[in-house]
Write a protein that holds these residues in place. Structure first.
Motif, mmCIF file in Angstrom:
data_model
loop_
_atom_site.group_PDB
_atom_site.id
_atom_site.type_symbol
_atom_site.label_atom_id
_atom_site.label_comp_id
_atom_site.label_asym_id
_atom_site.label_seq_id
_atom_site.Cartn_x
_atom_site.Cartn_y
_atom_site.Cartn_z
ATOM 1 N N SER A 72 0.834 -1.209 0.000
ATOM 2 C CA SER A 72 0.000 0.000 0.000
ATOM 3 C C SER A 72 0.862 1.249 0.000
ATOM 4 O O SER A 72 0.586 2.215 -0.729
ATOM 5 N N HIS A 73 1.910 1.234 0.819
ATOM 6 C CA HIS A 73 2.778 2.410 0.877
ATOM 7 C C HIS A 73 3.464 2.651 -0.465
ATOM 8 O O HIS A 73 3.606 3.803 -0.910
ATOM 9 N N ALA A 74 3.863 1.597 -1.145
ATOM 10 C CA ALA A 74 4.493 1.748 -2.455
ATOM 11 C C ALA A 74 3.533 2.374 -3.464
ATOM 12 O O ALA A 74 3.932 3.218 -4.273
ATOM 13 N N LEU A 75 2.265 1.991 -3.415
ATOM 14 C CA LEU A 75 1.280 2.572 -4.337
ATOM 15 C C LEU A 75 0.997 4.032 -3.981
ATOM 16 O O LEU A 75 0.809 4.871 -4.867
ATOM 17 N N LEU A 76 0.969 4.345 -2.707
ATOM 18 C CA LEU A 76 0.772 5.734 -2.290
ATOM 19 C C LEU A 76 1.926 6.617 -2.771
ATOM 20 O O LEU A 76 1.722 7.763 -3.180
ATOM 21 N N ALA A 77 3.135 6.067 -2.746
ATOM 22 C CA ALA A 77 4.300 6.833 -3.188
ATOM 23 C C ALA A 77 4.266 7.111 -4.686
ATOM 24 O O ALA A 77 4.897 8.052 -5.164
ATOM 25 N N ALA A 78 3.513 6.298 -5.424
ATOM 26 C CA ALA A 78 3.438 6.437 -6.882
ATOM 27 C C ALA A 78 2.256 7.284 -7.346
ATOM 28 O O ALA A 78 2.077 7.505 -8.542
ATOM 29 N N THR A 79 1.426 7.754 -6.401
ATOM 30 C CA THR A 79 0.209 8.498 -6.747
ATOM 31 C C THR A 79 0.134 9.790 -5.944
ATOM 32 O O THR A 79 0.951 10.017 -5.055
ATOM 33 N N GLU A 80 -0.873 10.603 -6.255
ATOM 34 C CA GLU A 80 -1.014 11.896 -5.585
ATOM 35 C C GLU A 80 -2.347 12.074 -4.865
ATOM 36 O O GLU A 80 -2.413 12.804 -3.880
ATOM 37 N N LYS A 81 -3.398 11.440 -5.372
ATOM 38 C CA LYS A 81 -4.734 11.637 -4.788
ATOM 39 C C LYS A 81 -5.366 10.343 -4.297
ATOM 40 O O LYS A 81 -6.197 10.369 -3.383
ATOM 41 N N LEU A 82 -5.042 9.235 -4.915
ATOM 42 C CA LEU A 82 -5.657 7.950 -4.603
ATOM 43 C C LEU A 82 -5.458 7.599 -3.132
ATOM 44 O O LEU A 82 -4.367 7.756 -2.593
ATOM 45 N N LYS A 83 -6.521 7.135 -2.480
ATOM 46 C CA LYS A 83 -6.403 6.634 -1.111
ATOM 47 C C LYS A 83 -6.270 5.117 -1.178
ATOM 48 O O LYS A 83 -6.993 4.457 -1.921
ATOM 49 N N VAL A 84 -5.331 4.559 -0.427
ATOM 50 C CA VAL A 84 -5.094 3.113 -0.465
ATOM 51 C C VAL A 84 -5.495 2.504 0.869
ATOM 52 O O VAL A 84 -5.107 2.993 1.937
ATOM 53 N N ILE A 85 -6.299 1.451 0.787
ATOM 54 C CA ILE A 85 -6.818 0.756 1.960
ATOM 55 C C ILE A 85 -5.960 -0.487 2.192
ATOM 56 O O ILE A 85 -5.949 -1.402 1.367
ATOM 57 N N ALA A 86 -5.241 -0.522 3.287
ATOM 58 C CA ALA A 86 -4.371 -1.649 3.605
ATOM 59 C C ALA A 86 -5.126 -2.680 4.430
ATOM 60 O O ALA A 86 -5.756 -2.339 5.432
ATOM 61 N N ALA A 87 -5.069 -3.936 4.011
ATOM 62 C CA ALA A 87 -5.740 -5.005 4.750
ATOM 63 C C ALA A 87 -4.893 -5.443 5.937
ATOM 64 O O ALA A 87 -3.689 -5.675 5.804
ATOM 65 N N ILE A 88 -5.534 -5.543 7.089
ATOM 66 C CA ILE A 88 -4.882 -5.933 8.342
ATOM 67 C C ILE A 88 -5.640 -7.116 8.935
ATOM 68 O O ILE A 88 -6.875 -7.101 9.012
ATOM 69 N N LEU A 89 -4.912 -8.121 9.388
ATOM 70 C CA LEU A 89 -5.519 -9.330 9.931
ATOM 71 C C LEU A 89 -5.210 -9.427 11.428
ATOM 72 O O LEU A 89 -4.061 -9.676 11.814
ATOM 73 N N PRO A 90 -6.187 -9.179 12.312
ATOM 74 C CA PRO A 90 -5.935 -9.357 13.742
ATOM 75 C C PRO A 90 -5.435 -10.771 14.031
ATOM 76 O O PRO A 90 -5.929 -11.750 13.466
#
Length: 366
Positions: A72-90
């Motif tokens: 997710s962080h890599a995709l955020l670094a490649a974009t300017e407006k897109l919000k990225v939702i990271a999946a987390i598993l308790p």
């Protein structure tokens, strides 16, 4: 109908095999280079969110899996407006680790990260990585505590929490996320426990694909429960989108996907998935009633019926909006080309239809 425009998200193919369990050709790749370009195309095409997947083990055509938060962080670094939702598993994650990871990413990306709390459905995956496997409703109780802990860490200093699964003593996180009150929190599930959890604590609720009538029943149920709790929750629905110049072309693609399905992989997934869905006390969880064809797209995406011409799909999206859907979570066969096609031909029609619906006079009541 909501005055707000319906939003669009796409499944990030950070897991190999694409989004259908089929041997049909898929010009989709799980690699970072492909996904960076895809994120940029999606952003330019009008998509609001991208949702990364979390998988720890291979299976069902998914031999390779990139970890969701780092990806997710890599995709955020490649974009300017897109919000990225990271999946987390308790279980593998604790609230303290997730809260700190995501707060840092939020700071580094000017407030563009969100989180999807995945309660877990695949027992074999938990066993493979040495994590305890809880019963169905216990997994959702743990997820609810996880969300309450995230919110507390992100919004307060000297956070103290005493739950059955997590405990905090006078904990202060700094820096906190940029987003206020906190990064958006998504969750999925179709069971009673999943819907009740969303109605208490989540910002967004994802449901598997379904008919308009089925989705309306879920929306009405969860919104009524949320209102009774003094809470509000937005609704996202999963859909596998096949947009083509003619309906015949689109239906032919669907038929080919199903005809070339991998029966062994689909049935193996189906056995595990249906066991998870039927393990809820009421037997109504995800996939509990899914057919073989439904399971070829592993979040029942064909059921939503966004298959046809741009006009047909746009009309069905606006119909979904009319029953309370706030977001369409989309998957495609050939992601880069089809996300661009959707942005060029479908999304403008959706906006036209939304505007027309807003201009219609409200019928007078006697």
């Amino acid at each position: 109908m909501s005055q707000s425009s319906i939003k669009f998200a796409y499944w990030v193919p950070n897991v190999s095999g694409g989004l259908v369990v089929s041997k049909i050709e898929q010009r989709t790749s799980w690699t970072i280079d492909y996904n960076r370009k895809l994120a940029q195309i999606a952003e330019q095409s009008g998509f609001d969110y991208a949702l990364t997947q979390i998988r720890f083990t291979a299976g069902y055509g998914a031999e390779f899996q990139h970890e969701s938060v780092a990806f997710s962080h890599a995709l955020l670094a490649a974009t300017e407006k897109l919000k990225v939702i990271a999946a987390i598993l308790p279980g593998p994650w604790t609230p303290s680790v997730a809260a700190k990871q995501l707060a840092t990413i939020d700071q580094l990306t000017a407030g563009r990260v969100a989180v999807n709390i995945v309660s877990g459905w695949f027992k074999g995956e938990f066993q493979a990585i040495g994590e305890p496997w809880l019963e169905h409703d216990e997994r959702y109780r743990r997820s609810e505590e996880f969300i309450r802990a995230l919110k507390g860490i992100w919004t307060t200093d000297n956070f103290t929490f005493k739950g059955d699964f997590y405990r905090f003593h006078d904990y202060t996180l700094k820096p906190k996320p940029i987003q206020r009150p906190h990064p958006e929190i998504f969750q999925g599930g179709s069971s009673r426990a999943a819907r009740d959890m969303a109605a208490r604590v989540s910002d967004w609720y994802f449901t598997n694909g379904n008919t308009v009538e089925g989705i309306k029943a879920q929306v009405d149920d969860i919104r009524a429960k949320a209102a009774a709790n003094g809470h509000s929750v937005k609704i996202g629905v999963n859909a596998f989108i096949i947009a083509r110049d003619t309906e015949e072309e689109a239906r032919a693609v669907l038929a080919e996907i199903v005809d070339k399905a991998d029966p062994e992989a689909v049935n193996a997934f189906g056995d595990a998935a249906k066991q998870a869905g039927q393990s809820s006390p009421e037997g109504e969880g995800n996939w509990a009633k899914s057919t073989f064809q439904d399971l070829v797209q592993y979040n029942d995406g064909f059921k939503t019926n966004l298959i046809g011409t741009p006009r047909q799909i746009a009309e069905r999206i606006v119909e979904l909006k009319s029953v309370g859907v706030d977001l369409v979570l989309s998957a495609f066969l050939h992601f880069q080309e089809e996300v661009a096609y959707f942005g060029r031909y479908v999304l403008p029609l959706v906006r036209e239809l939304e505007a027309a619906a807003q201009r219609k006079p409200v019928a007078e009541t006697a």
